[in-house]
Structure formats: structure tokens, C-alpha cells
Design a protein around this motif. Sequence first.
Motif, PDB file in Angstrom:
ATOM      1  N   ARG A  35       4.905  58.236 -10.185  1.00  0.00           N
ATOM      2  CA  ARG A  35       5.253  58.613 -11.595  1.00  0.00           C
ATOM      3  C   ARG A  35       6.304  57.619 -12.015  1.00  0.00           C
ATOM      4  O   ARG A  35       6.421  57.066 -12.931  1.00  0.00           O
ATOM      5  CB  ARG A  35       5.275  59.822 -11.793  1.00  0.00           C
ATOM      6  N   ARG A  49       7.039  50.526 -16.807  1.00  0.00           N
ATOM      7  CA  ARG A  49       7.144  50.585 -18.529  1.00  0.00           C
ATOM      8  C   ARG A  49       8.434  49.991 -18.927  1.00  0.00           C
ATOM      9  O   ARG A  49       8.706  49.334 -20.002  1.00  0.00           O
ATOM     10  CB  ARG A  49       6.505  51.852 -18.801  1.00  0.00           C
ATOM     11  N   LYS A 106       7.985  55.154 -10.501  1.00  0.00           N
ATOM     12  CA  LYS A 106       7.690  53.820 -10.699  1.00  0.00           C
ATOM     13  C   LYS A 106       6.983  53.247 -11.707  1.00  0.00           C
ATOM     14  O   LYS A 106       7.179  52.097 -12.430  1.00  0.00           O
ATOM     15  CB  LYS A 106       6.823  53.296  -9.255  1.00  0.00           C
ATOM     16  N   ARG A 107       5.973  53.982 -12.226  1.00  0.00           N
ATOM     17  CA  ARG A 107       5.167  53.655 -13.561  1.00  0.00           C
ATOM     18  C   ARG A 107       6.164  53.683 -14.552  1.00  0.00           C
ATOM     19  O   ARG A 107       6.133  52.880 -15.548  1.00  0.00           O
ATOM     20  CB  ARG A 107       4.072  54.654 -13.685  1.00  0.00           C
ATOM     21  N   GLU A 138       2.984  47.475  -8.780  1.00  0.00           N
ATOM     22  CA  GLU A 138       3.403  48.677  -7.831  1.00  0.00           C
ATOM     23  C   GLU A 138       4.077  48.518  -6.770  1.00  0.00           C
ATOM     24  O   GLU A 138       5.017  49.081  -6.481  1.00  0.00           O
ATOM     25  CB  GLU A 138       1.972  49.616  -7.678  1.00  0.00           C
TER      26      GLU A 138
END
Length: 93
Positions: A28, A35, A30-31, A5
Motif C-alpha cells: 500500500r 502516486r 509503495k502504491r 512496483e
Amino acid sequence: MFLDEENADLIAYSLSLHGADNRPERARMKRIMMRAIRHELTDRQRECVTLYYLEGMKMKDIADALCLSKSTVSRHIQSAMRKLRKVASYYQK
């Protein structure tokens, strides 16, 4: 260095995703980027991007470490960033 993160911010910043002050939206994104880095990039692209953006290595040093030419490293990074920008564009408002 591995992608988490905290250091995902470096790559998000490089993609000009730093403009959003909305914390949930930023988290959101960053996630999504994490992925995408794990699943959309080739192993070599991921390695070059990680060394360049997270380790702060110069392309010449990456090239020497991976036994590649500097232009090959540059192409891997450019290609990876194009893929990540494309993924990011799907999720930006």
C-alpha cells in the motif's frame, strides 16, 4: 528507467519506510509513493530523483546531463524527498 512496483522499493527504502514487515501495508505504501512521485513532484524533481535513486547516478553526473549546477540538483532531490516524506507521514501509523 520508469517507476514501477519493483524499483519503488529503492525510494521507499530511502524514505526509511523499510521497517514495515507487513506485506499488505508495504504494498500500500509503495502504491502511495508511486502516486506521490507522479503527481506531487515537479517534472525536474521527478527526473532528478529517478536518476539519483533508480539509475544510481551521482549528483555531478545528473547536473552535467541536465545542464544544471550540482547544488541545483541537490536542492531538487532534497525538496522532492521532503514532499515524499510528508506524504508518507500522512499514511504511516
